[in-house]
Design a protein around this motif. Structure first.
Motif, PDB file in Angstrom:
ATOM      1  N   ALA A 187       8.781  61.827  69.187  1.00 12.71           N
ATOM      2  CA  ALA A 187       9.338  63.087  69.677  1.00 12.71           C
ATOM      3  C   ALA A 187       8.442  63.679  70.752  1.00 12.71           C
ATOM      4  CB  ALA A 187       9.510  64.086  68.531  1.00 12.71           C
ATOM      5  N   GLN A 189       7.533  67.481  72.371  1.00 13.90           N
ATOM      6  CA  GLN A 189       7.625  68.922  72.102  1.00 13.90           C
ATOM      7  C   GLN A 189       7.101  69.687  73.322  1.00 13.90           C
ATOM      8  OE1 GLN A 189       6.446  70.209  68.126  1.00 13.90           O
ATOM      9  NE2 GLN A 189       5.409  71.983  68.995  1.00 13.90           N
ATOM     10  N   GLN A 194       8.001  74.566  67.634  1.00 10.03           N
ATOM     11  CA  GLN A 194       8.572  73.343  67.061  1.00 10.03           C
ATOM     12  C   GLN A 194      10.073  73.225  67.293  1.00 10.03           C
ATOM     13  OE1 GLN A 194       7.214  72.608  62.955  1.00 10.03           O
ATOM     14  NE2 GLN A 194       5.738  74.232  63.308  1.00 10.03           N
ATOM     15  N   ARG A 197      11.441  70.727  70.185  1.00  4.31           N
ATOM     16  CA  ARG A 197      11.045  69.331  69.952  1.00  4.31           C
ATOM     17  C   ARG A 197      12.296  68.463  69.917  1.00  4.31           C
ATOM     18  NH1 ARG A 197       7.677  67.699  64.603  1.00  4.31           N
ATOM     19  NH2 ARG A 197       6.207  69.185  65.563  1.00  4.31           N
TER      20      ARG A 197
END
Length: 435
Positions: A187, A189, A194, A197
């Motif tokens: 992932a 970000q 968060q 992300r």
């Protein structure tokens, strides 16, 4: 699952008791902003206001919080990790089983001698202890094998980015190579948030995303929720930018904001967005994010004049915040009318002071008139002056990095008369008289 929900509620309750703000049903948006700031200052991880509202049930949300969110909450509550919090509270959370007597027969059996009963208890204890030790060893071995199977060599991973334009919104193209990853759980970000992300393909090499706020962001590439690579993404403004805070996308003020030597968006500009009324006034921000060279936040001077005449509805406190944005932190100086100084908070690098438990009364002033604010920092010793009088002096510990931007935040249509920045040699680095 039910146990995790109970533990999360217990953690939130402990945080409420730690804050001492009263019933969370009475918490305002500003309270959640302050909580976000306080969590960041304690843990160096920022949980967004929206995330906090979801956790406290103010915003409908069906998903479970991530492990990083749980670890951050636990750290703020005084524990090293979420696992440590669980270990400290799971036994206490389980109800004790009431003692029971097994009925073997309607005929009472003779009781065994004391020495036999004691021997059996001791034997059972030894067997139980042995089984527990075996399970713990198996757990450590399993964890080691799993960790080893998912270990990543950071030098084999590539991660970089490039903004496509100047200002905001701004699309950033991330270039990455994670083909050496043993896992498909990859992932990217955007920053500390968060929610920003997105999972990406292990075989892919490019990913684009949009930044809506200017500033110095720390982008991350994660594999199995572990940060493997990170770097700074510097989103600059093209001069001064005015925006109204709004989730998830801010509202940009396109009207003229500089006139007759003053930086100010009119209240009518806010009303165009149908957000401003006599009862509800939104937060208005002015940004100027640019390259100030190697202007260190440990040694610089800053001076400005501000006022905020909006004093209706939720803006009765005329709260105003002046922020020096830094690459690894910030300097935030608040101002408000004298009757509201208990609601403001002061941030200087890693130092965070709440008006609720600190005397910040010197930051109370008549914001319907121009207020001259000066900030002097030398070797992390900070002196704050208001209208030529020193009102606060303190020291912070950790380097906040270099100065990367200036931000004004007003509850309502606040105004700025001028702004000046000097380096440690008293050389004028930046000046704007808005002429």
């Amino acid at each position: 699952m039910e146990e995790n929900i109970q533990l999360l509620q217990l953690c939130l309750t402990q945080i409420e008791q730690q804050l001492g703000w009263g019933e969370n049903s009475r918490w305002t948006h500003q309270d959640f902003e302050e909580l976000s700031e306080r969590i960041y200052c304690t843990t160096k991880i920022r949980l967004s206001v929206t995330t906090l509202k979801r956790l406290w049930g103010k915003v409908a949300y069906t998903s479970s919080p991530t492990l990083q969110t749980l670890n951050t909450l636990a750290a703020f509550a005084g524990y090293s990790t979420w696992r440590a919090f669980k270990l400290a509270h799971t036994p206490a959370a389980l109800p004790e089983e009431p003692p029971t007597e097994a009925v073997v027969s309607e005929v009472a059996l003779p009781e065994l001698p004391q020495e036999i009963r004691s021997h059996r208890k001791a034997t059972a204890y030894v067997y139980t202890l042995a089984i527990c030790l075996i399970l713990i060893m198996v757990g450590f071995i399993s964890y080691g094998l799993i960790f080893k199977s998912f270990s990543v060599d950071p030098s084999a991973i590539r991660f970089s980015s490039q903004p496509v334009t100047l200002g905001v919104p701004n699309t950033v193209i991330f270039h990455y190579d994670a083909t050496a990853s043993p896992s498909d759980d990859i992932a990217i970000q955007q920053s500390w948030d968060q929610r920003l992300r997105e999972n990406v393909s292990r075989e892919g090499h490019q990913y684009t995303t949009t930044y809506y706020y200017p500033g110095y962001h720390r982008a991350k590439l994660l594999i199995n929720n572990q940060v493997i690579k990170e770097h700074d993404v510097y989103i600059k403004t093209d001069g001064w930018l005015a925006l109204i805070e709004n989730e998830p996308v801010p509202l940009y003020v396109k009207d003229k904001i500089i006139d007759k030597g003053i930086l100010q968006a009119s209240l009518s500009s806010l009303e165009k967005f149908k957000l401003a009324s006599n009862e509800q006034i939104p937060w208005l921000d002015y940004y100027n994010v640019q390259d100030f060279g190697e202007l260190a936040s440990d040694d610089f001077s800053f001076e400005t004049e501000v006022k905020n005449e909006t004093n209706t509805g939720n803006a009765v406190c005329q709260e105003s915040r002046i922020t020096i944005m830094c690459s690894n932190g910030r300097m935030l100086v608040p101002l408000a009318i004298p009757g509201c100084v208990g609601n403001i908070n002061l941030t200087l690098g890693d130092l965070y002071l709440e008006g609720r438990i600190n005397d910040l009364s010197a930051f109370g002033c008549d914001l319907s008139q121009w207020q001259k604010l000066r900030l002097e920092v030398k070797n992390r010793q900070v002196s704050i002056f208001l209208n030529g009088k020193q009102i606060y002096r303190t020291v912070y510990s950790n380097d906040a990095g270099k100065v990367v931007g200036i931000r004004y935040k007003f509850m309502g249509a606040g105004a700025v008369n001028y702004v000046r920045l000097w380096d440690k040699h008293k050389k004028l680095v930046f000046e704007d008289e808005f002429e």
